[in-house]
Design a protein around this motif. Structure first.
Motif, PDB file in Angstrom:
ATOM      1  N   SER A  33      -8.446 -35.573 -13.396  1.00  0.00           N
ATOM      2  CA  SER A  33      -7.203 -34.829 -13.542  1.00  0.00           C
ATOM      3  C   SER A  33      -7.045 -34.431 -15.004  1.00  0.00           C
ATOM      4  CB  SER A  33      -5.998 -35.665 -13.095  1.00  0.00           C
ATOM      5  OG  SER A  33      -5.827 -36.786 -13.939  1.00  0.00           O
ATOM      6  N   SER A  34      -6.500 -33.269 -15.212  1.00  0.00           N
ATOM      7  CA  SER A  34      -6.260 -32.766 -16.557  1.00  0.00           C
ATOM      8  C   SER A  34      -4.846 -32.209 -16.602  1.00  0.00           C
ATOM      9  CB  SER A  34      -7.293 -31.695 -16.928  1.00  0.00           C
ATOM     10  OG  SER A  34      -7.099 -31.228 -18.236  1.00  0.00           O
ATOM     11  N   THR A  35      -3.965 -32.900 -17.314  1.00  0.00           N
ATOM     12  CA  THR A  35      -2.543 -32.541 -17.309  1.00  0.00           C
ATOM     13  C   THR A  35      -1.967 -32.678 -18.717  1.00  0.00           C
ATOM     14  OG1 THR A  35      -1.799 -34.804 -16.882  1.00  0.00           O
ATOM     15  CG2 THR A  35      -2.327 -33.444 -14.954  1.00  0.00           C
TER      16      THR A  35
ATOM     17  N   GLY B   3      -5.945 -43.984 -15.793  1.00  0.00           N
ATOM     18  CA  GLY B   3      -4.694 -43.970 -15.048  1.00  0.00           C
ATOM     19  C   GLY B   3      -3.790 -45.142 -15.363  1.00  0.00           C
TER      20      GLY B   3
ATOM     21  N   CYS C 271      -8.478 -39.503 -16.282  1.00  0.00           N
ATOM     22  CA  CYS C 271      -7.243 -38.757 -16.512  1.00  0.00           C
ATOM     23  C   CYS C 271      -7.241 -38.253 -17.952  1.00  0.00           C
ATOM     24  CB  CYS C 271      -6.021 -39.644 -16.276  1.00  0.00           C
ATOM     25  SG  CYS C 271      -5.898 -40.339 -14.602  1.00  0.00           S
TER      26      CYS C 271
ATOM     27  N   HIS D 112      -5.137 -36.175 -20.769  1.00  0.00           N
ATOM     28  CA  HIS D 112      -3.797 -35.708 -21.108  1.00  0.00           C
ATOM     29  C   HIS D 112      -3.866 -34.947 -22.431  1.00  0.00           C
ATOM     30  CE1 HIS D 112      -2.235 -38.297 -17.952  1.00  0.00           C
ATOM     31  NE2 HIS D 112      -2.889 -39.314 -18.491  1.00  0.00           N
TER      32      HIS D 112
ATOM     33  N   CYS E 256     -13.124 -46.327 -16.732  1.00  0.00           N
ATOM     34  CA  CYS E 256     -13.012 -45.220 -15.769  1.00  0.00           C
ATOM     35  C   CYS E 256     -14.007 -45.381 -14.620  1.00  0.00           C
ATOM     36  CB  CYS E 256     -13.242 -43.886 -16.479  1.00  0.00           C
ATOM     37  SG  CYS E 256     -11.942 -43.439 -17.664  1.00  0.00           S
TER      38      CYS E 256
ATOM     39  N   CYS F 251      -4.524 -44.940 -21.519  1.00  0.00           N
ATOM     40  CA  CYS F 251      -5.148 -43.740 -22.076  1.00  0.00           C
ATOM     41  C   CYS F 251      -5.318 -43.914 -23.580  1.00  0.00           C
ATOM     42  CB  CYS F 251      -4.359 -42.481 -21.741  1.00  0.00           C
ATOM     43  SG  CYS F 251      -2.663 -42.446 -22.336  1.00  0.00           S
TER      44      CYS F 251
END
Length: 209
Positions: free
Chosen positions: A64-66, A30, A17, A19, A10, A33
Protein backbone atom coordinates in the motif's frame (compact mmCIF):
# COMPACT_ATOMS: atom_id res chain seq x y z
CA UNK A 1 18.36 2.83 9.70
CA UNK A 2 18.68 -0.87 8.91
CA UNK A 3 16.59 -1.56 5.82
CA UNK A 4 17.27 -5.30 6.11
CA UNK A 5 15.61 -5.32 9.52
CA UNK A 6 12.60 -3.44 8.15
CA UNK A 7 12.42 -5.93 5.29
CA UNK A 8 12.50 -8.82 7.78
CA UNK A 9 9.51 -7.37 9.66
CA UNK A 10 7.59 -6.91 6.42
CA UNK A 11 8.43 -10.43 5.26
CA UNK A 12 6.83 -11.80 8.41
CA UNK A 13 3.46 -10.40 7.27
CA UNK A 14 4.13 -10.21 3.52
CA UNK A 15 3.00 -6.63 3.74
CA UNK A 16 4.62 -3.28 2.98
CA UNK A 17 3.05 0.05 3.86
CA UNK A 18 4.62 3.17 2.35
CA UNK A 19 3.57 6.53 3.77
CA UNK A 20 4.56 9.77 2.06
CA UNK A 21 4.12 13.41 3.00
CA UNK A 22 5.91 16.58 4.05
CA UNK A 23 8.90 15.71 1.86
CA UNK A 24 9.54 12.46 3.73
CA UNK A 25 8.68 8.78 3.47
CA UNK A 26 8.12 6.12 6.07
CA UNK A 27 7.89 2.38 5.43
CA UNK A 28 6.83 -0.55 7.58
CA UNK A 29 4.63 -3.57 8.08
CA UNK A 30 1.45 -1.88 9.30
CA UNK A 31 2.37 -2.07 12.98
CA UNK A 32 5.40 0.20 12.72
CA UNK A 33 6.87 2.55 10.14
CA UNK A 34 10.39 3.91 9.75
CA UNK A 35 11.91 6.96 8.12
CA UNK A 36 13.26 6.12 4.67
CA UNK A 37 16.83 7.39 4.13
CA UNK A 38 16.86 10.58 2.08
CA UNK A 39 18.74 9.01 -0.82
CA UNK A 40 15.92 6.52 -1.42
CA UNK A 41 12.44 6.92 -2.85
CA UNK A 42 10.24 3.87 -2.44
CA UNK A 43 7.24 2.95 -4.56
CA UNK A 44 5.22 -0.10 -5.53
CA UNK A 45 7.63 -0.96 -8.33
CA UNK A 46 10.90 -0.95 -6.45
CA UNK A 47 10.21 -1.69 -2.78
CA UNK A 48 10.14 -5.49 -3.12
CA UNK A 49 13.29 -5.41 -5.23
CA UNK A 50 15.04 -3.32 -2.56
CA UNK A 51 13.73 -5.73 0.09
CA UNK A 52 15.23 -8.60 -1.94
CA UNK A 53 11.96 -10.48 -2.42
CA UNK A 54 12.26 -13.07 -5.22
CA UNK A 55 10.18 -12.20 -8.27
CA UNK A 56 8.25 -15.49 -8.16
CA UNK A 57 7.03 -14.68 -4.60
CA UNK A 58 6.09 -11.04 -5.08
CA UNK A 59 2.49 -11.79 -6.09
CA UNK A 60 1.71 -13.00 -2.54
CA UNK A 61 2.65 -9.62 -1.04
CA UNK A 62 0.36 -6.71 -0.23
CA UNK A 63 1.74 -3.24 -0.91
CA UNK A 64 0.00 0.00 0.00
CA UNK A 65 1.17 3.51 -0.76
CA UNK A 66 -0.71 6.30 1.00
CA UNK A 67 -0.32 9.55 2.85
CA UNK A 68 0.26 9.61 6.58
CA UNK A 69 -2.43 7.92 8.71
CA UNK A 70 -5.04 10.38 9.96
CA UNK A 71 -5.32 8.82 13.40
CA UNK A 72 -1.68 9.30 14.41
CA UNK A 73 0.74 12.21 14.33
CA UNK A 74 3.89 12.00 12.23
CA UNK A 75 5.14 15.39 13.41
CA UNK A 76 8.69 15.60 14.69
CA UNK A 77 7.51 17.49 17.75
CA UNK A 78 4.12 17.70 19.45
CA UNK A 79 3.38 20.58 21.77
CA UNK A 80 3.49 19.49 25.38
CA UNK A 81 4.78 15.96 24.82
CA UNK A 82 7.25 14.59 27.36
CA UNK A 83 10.06 12.13 26.96
CA UNK A 84 9.10 8.75 28.37
CA UNK A 85 11.14 6.95 31.01
CA UNK A 86 12.36 3.41 30.35
CA UNK A 87 11.87 0.74 32.99
CA UNK A 88 15.25 -0.98 33.65
CA UNK A 89 13.80 -4.44 32.91
CA UNK A 90 12.46 -6.21 29.85
CA UNK A 91 9.58 -8.68 29.83
CA UNK A 92 9.79 -12.00 28.01
CA UNK A 93 6.30 -13.29 27.23
CA UNK A 94 5.96 -16.26 24.95
CA UNK A 95 8.25 -15.75 21.98
CA UNK A 96 8.42 -11.96 22.31
CA UNK A 97 10.37 -9.55 24.48
CA UNK A 98 8.94 -6.19 25.47
CA UNK A 99 10.41 -2.92 26.68
CA UNK A 100 8.18 -0.92 28.99
CA UNK A 101 8.17 2.88 29.01
CA UNK A 102 6.07 5.38 30.95
CA UNK A 103 5.10 9.03 31.04
CA UNK A 104 2.86 10.99 33.39
CA UNK A 105 -0.28 9.63 31.69
CA UNK A 106 0.51 5.92 31.64
CA UNK A 107 2.67 3.17 30.19
CA UNK A 108 3.33 1.52 26.85
CA UNK A 109 4.91 -1.78 25.85
CA UNK A 110 7.16 -2.04 22.80
CA UNK A 111 7.84 -5.34 21.08
CA UNK A 112 11.64 -5.19 20.83
CA UNK A 113 11.56 -6.68 17.32
CA UNK A 114 10.43 -3.27 16.17
CA UNK A 115 13.52 -1.63 17.67
CA UNK A 116 15.95 -3.66 15.56
CA UNK A 117 15.85 -1.29 12.55
CA UNK A 118 16.93 1.55 14.85
CA UNK A 119 19.96 -0.22 16.32
CA UNK A 120 22.54 1.58 14.18
CA UNK A 121 21.42 5.13 14.90
CA UNK A 122 24.46 7.17 15.89
CA UNK A 123 22.48 9.59 18.02
CA UNK A 124 20.81 8.30 21.14
CA UNK A 125 17.13 7.49 20.72
CA UNK A 126 14.35 8.82 22.89
CA UNK A 127 10.79 7.58 23.30
CA UNK A 128 7.50 9.44 23.48
CA UNK A 129 4.07 7.94 24.11
CA UNK A 130 1.44 9.46 21.86
CA UNK A 131 -2.25 8.68 21.97
CA UNK A 132 -5.02 8.67 19.43
CA UNK A 133 -8.34 10.39 20.06
CA UNK A 134 -9.65 6.96 21.13
CA UNK A 135 -6.88 6.60 23.70
CA UNK A 136 -4.83 4.00 21.83
CA UNK A 137 -1.11 4.27 22.60
CA UNK A 138 1.65 4.41 20.02
CA UNK A 139 5.31 5.25 20.41
CA UNK A 140 7.27 7.93 18.62
CA UNK A 141 11.00 7.17 18.47
CA UNK A 142 13.29 10.10 17.81
CA UNK A 143 16.97 10.78 17.18
CA UNK A 144 17.44 14.27 18.50
CA UNK A 145 14.27 16.07 17.41
CA UNK A 146 13.77 13.99 14.24
CA UNK A 147 11.02 11.39 14.16
CA UNK A 148 12.64 8.11 13.11
CA UNK A 149 9.83 5.64 13.70
CA UNK A 150 6.29 5.21 14.91
CA UNK A 151 5.45 1.90 16.60
CA UNK A 152 2.07 0.64 17.71
CA UNK A 153 2.09 -0.18 21.44
CA UNK A 154 1.72 -3.85 22.39
CA UNK A 155 -0.25 -3.16 25.58
CA UNK A 156 -3.16 -5.42 24.68
CA UNK A 157 -0.78 -8.31 23.99
CA UNK A 158 0.59 -8.53 27.53
CA UNK A 159 -1.46 -6.41 29.92
CA UNK A 160 -4.24 -8.76 31.00
CA UNK A 161 -5.41 -10.45 34.20
CA UNK A 162 -3.10 -13.47 33.93
CA UNK A 163 -0.09 -11.17 33.53
CA UNK A 164 -1.20 -9.14 36.55
CA UNK A 165 -1.65 -12.29 38.65
CA UNK A 166 1.85 -13.49 37.71
CA UNK A 167 3.29 -10.07 38.52
CA UNK A 168 1.67 -10.06 41.96
CA UNK A 169 2.97 -13.57 42.66
CA UNK A 170 6.46 -12.49 41.60
CA UNK A 171 6.25 -9.45 43.88
CA UNK A 172 5.26 -11.64 46.83
CA UNK A 173 8.09 -14.10 46.20
CA UNK A 174 10.66 -11.31 45.82
CA UNK A 175 9.46 -9.72 49.07
CA UNK A 176 9.68 -13.06 50.87
CA UNK A 177 13.19 -13.72 49.53
CA UNK A 178 14.37 -10.28 50.64
CA UNK A 179 12.84 -10.74 54.09
CA UNK A 180 14.44 -14.18 54.56
CA UNK A 181 17.87 -13.02 53.46
CA UNK A 182 17.75 -9.88 55.53
CA UNK A 183 16.90 -12.03 58.56
CA UNK A 184 19.75 -14.43 57.75
CA UNK A 185 22.22 -11.57 57.24
CA UNK A 186 21.09 -10.07 60.53
CA UNK A 187 21.71 -13.38 62.33
CA UNK A 188 25.16 -13.71 60.76
CA UNK A 189 26.04 -10.17 61.79
CA UNK A 190 25.51 -11.13 65.46
CA UNK A 191 28.24 -13.80 65.36
CA UNK A 192 31.79 -12.98 66.52
CA UNK A 193 34.87 -15.04 65.60
CA UNK A 194 37.69 -14.90 68.11
CA UNK A 195 40.79 -13.96 66.07
CA UNK A 196 43.05 -16.03 68.39
CA UNK A 197 41.05 -19.23 68.82
CA UNK A 198 38.87 -19.10 65.70
CA UNK A 199 35.88 -20.01 67.84
CA UNK A 200 32.49 -18.52 67.02
CA UNK A 201 31.04 -16.56 69.88
CA UNK A 202 27.82 -14.65 70.29
CA UNK A 203 28.21 -10.93 69.79
CA UNK A 204 29.19 -9.26 73.02
CA UNK A 205 30.48 -12.48 74.63
CA UNK A 206 34.16 -11.57 74.12
CA UNK A 207 33.61 -8.27 75.87
CA UNK A 208 32.60 -10.08 79.03
CA UNK A 209 35.70 -12.26 79.17
Amino acid sequence: MKLKCIAALCKGRKMVCIHSGNNSQYVGDGSACYLVPGELTLDRDNVLIIFDVPEDKQDSWTISSTGFPETISMADVLEGEEQALIYPVELCCGESTYRIIKDSCGIAAIDTRYLAPLADLKKGTSYYIRRTDDGEEYIAVKAGLMLMAVIRASNESIFHQRFLDNLRDLQRECSRWISLHKERDSDEAQLYIDPETGEVEEEGESCLN
